[in-house]
Design an enzyme around this catalytic site. Structure first.
Site, PDB file in Angstrom:
ATOM      1  N   SER A  66       0.830  -1.213   0.000  1.00  0.00           N
ATOM      2  CA  SER A  66       0.000   0.000   0.000  1.00  0.00           C
ATOM      3  C   SER A  66       0.858   1.255   0.000  1.00  0.00           C
ATOM      4  O   SER A  66       0.345   2.357  -0.222  1.00  0.00           O
ATOM      5  CB  SER A  66      -0.938   0.006   1.203  1.00  0.00           C
ATOM      6  OG  SER A  66      -0.203  -0.153   2.409  1.00  0.00           O
ATOM      7  N   ASP A  84       5.219  -7.456   2.506  1.00  0.00           N
ATOM      8  CA  ASP A  84       4.300  -7.831   1.433  1.00  0.00           C
ATOM      9  C   ASP A  84       5.095  -8.244   0.194  1.00  0.00           C
ATOM     10  O   ASP A  84       6.042  -7.543  -0.195  1.00  0.00           O
ATOM     11  CB  ASP A  84       3.413  -6.626   1.067  1.00  0.00           C
ATOM     12  CG  ASP A  84       1.941  -6.950   1.161  1.00  0.00           C
ATOM     13  OD1 ASP A  84       1.595  -8.141   1.097  1.00  0.00           O
ATOM     14  OD2 ASP A  84       1.134  -6.016   1.289  1.00  0.00           O
ATOM     15  N   LYS A 139       3.988 -11.777   3.394  1.00  0.00           N
ATOM     16  CA  LYS A 139       2.527 -11.834   3.240  1.00  0.00           C
ATOM     17  C   LYS A 139       2.194 -12.005   1.766  1.00  0.00           C
ATOM     18  O   LYS A 139       2.739 -11.297   0.902  1.00  0.00           O
ATOM     19  CB  LYS A 139       1.839 -10.576   3.771  1.00  0.00           C
ATOM     20  CG  LYS A 139       0.299 -10.647   3.681  1.00  0.00           C
ATOM     21  CD  LYS A 139      -0.354  -9.466   4.355  1.00  0.00           C
ATOM     22  CE  LYS A 139      -0.257  -8.199   3.515  1.00  0.00           C
ATOM     23  NZ  LYS A 139      -1.084  -8.293   2.284  1.00  0.00           N
ATOM     24  N   GLU A 185      -1.161 -12.553  -0.989  1.00  0.00           N
ATOM     25  CA  GLU A 185      -2.602 -12.366  -1.126  1.00  0.00           C
ATOM     26  C   GLU A 185      -3.241 -13.529  -1.883  1.00  0.00           C
ATOM     27  O   GLU A 185      -2.662 -14.074  -2.823  1.00  0.00           O
ATOM     28  CB  GLU A 185      -2.906 -11.057  -1.858  1.00  0.00           C
ATOM     29  CG  GLU A 185      -2.469  -9.816  -1.098  1.00  0.00           C
ATOM     30  CD  GLU A 185      -2.868  -8.537  -1.823  1.00  0.00           C
ATOM     31  OE1 GLU A 185      -3.539  -8.635  -2.877  1.00  0.00           O
ATOM     32  OE2 GLU A 185      -2.511  -7.445  -1.336  1.00  0.00           O
ATOM     33  N   GLU A 209      -9.606  -8.533   5.132  1.00  0.00           N
ATOM     34  CA  GLU A 209      -9.805  -7.130   4.752  1.00  0.00           C
ATOM     35  C   GLU A 209     -11.175  -6.931   4.119  1.00  0.00           C
ATOM     36  O   GLU A 209     -11.554  -7.639   3.180  1.00  0.00           O
ATOM     37  CB  GLU A 209      -8.724  -6.663   3.772  1.00  0.00           C
ATOM     38  CG  GLU A 209      -8.881  -5.201   3.371  1.00  0.00           C
ATOM     39  CD  GLU A 209      -7.711  -4.644   2.587  1.00  0.00           C
ATOM     40  OE1 GLU A 209      -7.790  -3.475   2.163  1.00  0.00           O
ATOM     41  OE2 GLU A 209      -6.709  -5.382   2.416  1.00  0.00           O
TER      42      GLU A 209
END
Length: 723
Positions: free
Chosen positions: A505, A543, A573, A575, A643
């Protein structure tokens, strides 16, 4: 064995991909160095295309779209070559005033044949005398033989009837003729003879005579016309009424005029000149007969002229409407005049180049190929969006013009060319069709796609370089944030939090991108290393960015290894929970690399999800998310981020899984919570999700401090005078 096979295939795929990337980067460097030459060449080609496209013809005849080897087409073309035009123009004259209508038609017919190069002849009335002069031509051979024999057998009687014309002498002559046939045995008896053969026509003659006598006209020619009308009621009759020589409708309120043409109606320019000539003559006749309603006109030439006009108008309209809609969407999405120009100019140029190519390769358009411009723009805009978006994102991330262009061409250009080639092959396969319209459509579409690829990968990059250089912004377009701030935030957070996540992000809150997709592995390693130097005991997670995952499992594994070895992260991490991701997680955890999962709203799949939206709102979607978390747990993930999911769903997932859940916009029932530091500190002045709570307003503090500093410098208050 299977592992070696997969490795070989991945290596070959990687080598092919590397070749494509190097080719696109070489093209990028060439465009970067010679961008003005590219633009000048594009301008010259555009000017030539404008000249060529104006000569492009539009063919509306359906025969032109059929196979030229078709027997019916060959027969038609041969007939046209031998006999000229095979069609007429139909002019319908109003006959409310019969006398005036006939006079108008006579005047118009005489005017139309003034120029034989346009109208050789007009058919609108039957010339009875000419038909009578050539009456024998309408008889069959056996009928001619019968007529000759009858005349020979009754020569004396016919001479007597001709010498003494009149009704009485005619009846006497007919009687003697019939008697002669009986005497010679050619008719058994008078009773066997059908009197209607003679009585019917004679009755009509008497009735016509009485009518003319009652009207006081006494026209002897009427008897001849009546007799002729009876004769012409046979199966070979002409479609006219001999008593009325003009071609009239049944109710006698309309007259039909058949206007011939000296050329076929396939030639549009001829049709236009021909129709102007005919309409001019009609206008001249109407001036002579004021009040006469204007005739109706139809026929091949009229239809061809009007259809050509309509199709040309529709072609321009559809192209303009599609172009305008695309520009409006760009204006709404980018809100940047330069981006609109960067897309609008190549689109317009692409259509013009395609039209010029159509002129030189095919020579004309048909109703099928004429409207393909809108479809080509829809395909061309995709190529433009990919190049422009990637270039813009790279520039906003701080890359120079050259670096941004290299990345845009390498990452987006290769995909554009591969997709375009596949589409071209599909369209060019239509050239095998026996239908000329289909072949020409395939050629136009294939050429158009190739032209748009060239424009979007050569001309558009040249325009981008020229635009950026004209603004003297060849370096980064956005000031980089001081990495010391990240160390400061990490040091401050180290005392109060358990886990620090360096998320992709940062592409949105630091680099200014609209999403996280442009973030690279190098950028993530750089920022994570900075954060790690400010931590002492908090658990650090990095990430894995989007660009490091889809290429291959080997590349993703290398990225995770670098995360732990170079940036000093303690976990990674990843996704999603696709089969590929689950296999990767299992592989990583089995080799000692801790993995945190992430489900729900996964920003790296924002386009697939249709935007930043809440996930798992339906029972089916919620069940799928729960199943995904359980699969991540089975694959070895030590925790999972939830999320933007409904609160009750987050409660259920937390209760039914053994690994900790970390919520962000998922309600209070998760095992832990995470927020973006820029959001909770109030540094983000643009978009902020509704679930965020700002624990400070540092953006306001920073702004006030900068304003105070600037004011004190201007007022001479800083620096202070030393005593």
């Amino acid at each position: 064995m299977s592992g070696w096979k997969d490795c070989g295939e991945n290596k070959m795929s990687s080598e092919n991909s590397g070749v494509r990337v190097r080719v696109m980067q070489a093209a990028s460097r060439l465009v970067y160095r010679r961008y003005w030459l590219v633009i000048a060449a594009a301008v010259a080609v555009t000017a030539f295309s404008w000249w060529s496209s104006r000569k492009l013809d539009l063919k509306l005849n359906f025969v032109d779209m059929l196979s030229p080897d078709d027997p019916a087409v060959l027969a038609y073309q041969g007939a046209v070559k031998q006999f000229g035009a095979l069609s007429f123009l139909f002019v319908v004259v109003d006959m409310e005033d019969p006398g005036r209508g006939r006079a108008f038609a006579d005047d118009l017919a005489s005017r139309l044949v003034e120029d034989k190069d346009f109208v050789p002849r007009v058919f609108y009335k039957a010339e009875i005398d000419k038909y009578l002069d050539d009456a024998l031509l309408f008889l069959k051979p056996e009928e001619l033989e019968l007529l000759a024999k009858t005349v020979e057998d009754n020569r004396d009687e016919l001479k007597r009837m001709a010498a003494d014309p009149g009704l009485a002498s005619t009846l006497e002559g007919v009687t003697r003729v019939i008697g002669g046939y009986v005497a010679r045995g050619q008719i058994d008896s008078v009773e066997s003879f059908d009197p209607a053969m003679v009585i019917g026509p004679l009755r009509e003659m008497v009735r016509a005579a009485k009518t003319y006598a009652a009207e006081g006209r006494g026209d002897p020619a009427a008897l001849r016309q009546t007799l002729l009308s009876q004769v012409m009621k046979a199966d070979r009759q002409l479609p006219i009424d001999p008593s009325e020589p003009y071609i009239l409708s049944r109710d006698k309120k309309r007259m039909l005029m058949l206007v011939s043409s000296s050329r076929p109606s396939e030639d549009f320019e001829w049709c236009r000149a021909y129709m102007e000539y005919v309409e001019g003559k009609i206008s001249a006749s109407m001036k002579k007969f004021p009040g006469q309603p204007r005739p109706l006109i139809t026929g091949n030439a009229a239809v061809m002229r009007d259809d050509n006009r309509v199709i040309r108008h529709d072609m321009k309209l559809t192209t303009l409407v599609s172009f305008s809609c695309i520009m409006l969407l760009f204006a709404f999405s980018f809100r940047n005049l330069s981006s609109i120009m960067m897309v609008g100019v190549p689109l317009a140029v692409g259509i013009l180049w395609t039209m010029a190519a159509g002129y030189w390769v095919i020579g004309h358009l048909t109703p099928i190929t004429a409207i393909f411009g809108a479809i080509l723009m829809g395909m061309g805009i995709d190529y433009a969006i990919l190049i422009l978006s990637r270039y813009t994102e790279e520039r906003h991330s701080g890359r120079s013009v050259k670096e941004a262009l290299d990345q845009a061409m390498a990452q987006s250009g290769t995909g554009i060319i591969a997709g375009a080639l596949a589409t071209c092959l599909a369209f060019f396969s239509m050239t095998r069709s026996s239908f000329s319209g289909g072949r020409e459509l395939g050629v136009m579409a294939g050429m158009g796609i190739i032209i748009f690829v060239i424009i979007m990968t050569v001309v558009l990059p040249a325009l981008l370089v020229a635009w950026d250089r004209s603004r003297k912004s060849v370096g980064p377009t956005q000031k980089k944030w001081d990495p010391k701030f990240m160390r400061l935030a990490a040091t401050a957070a180290d005392d109060g939090v358990d886990v620090v996540l360096v998320g992709d992000s940062l592409g949105m809150v630091i680099q200014g991108h609209p999403n996280t997709l442009p973030v690279t592995l190098e950028q993530m390693l750089y920022h994570t290393a900075i954060v790690s130097r400010g931590l002492s005991h908090a658990f650090l997670v990095m990430d894995i960015p989007f660009q490091s995952l889809p290429a291959s499992r080997e590349e993703a594994v290398r990225a995770c290894v670098r995360a732990l070895s170079e940036s000093r992260a303690q976990a990674v991490k990843i996704e999603g929970f696709t089969p590929y991701v689950l296999d990767l997680v299992s592989h990583l955890t089995s080799h000692g690399i801790p993995v945190m999962g992430h489900v729900g709203l996964v920003p790296q799949s924002v386009h697939q999800l249709g935007g930043f939206r809440i996930q798992g709102k339906t029972p089916e979607a919620g069940a799928k998310l729960l199943e995904g978390v359980q699969k991540l747990q089975d694959a070895g993930a030590f925790s999972v981020v939830l999320e933007a999911v409904p609160h009750e769903l987050a409660r259920e997932i937390t209760a039914r899984t053994a690994i900790p859940t970390i919520g962000i916009g998922a309600g209070p029932h998760c095992d832990g919570q995470v927020l973006v530091s820029y959001d909770l500190l109030g540094l983000n002045e643009t978009y902020c999700p509704r679930f965020v709570k700002k624990y400070a307003r540092l953006a306001e503090t920073v702004k006030a401090a900068m304003e105070t500093y600037a004011r004190e410098v201007r007022d001479g208050l800083f620096p202070e005078t030393q005593s």
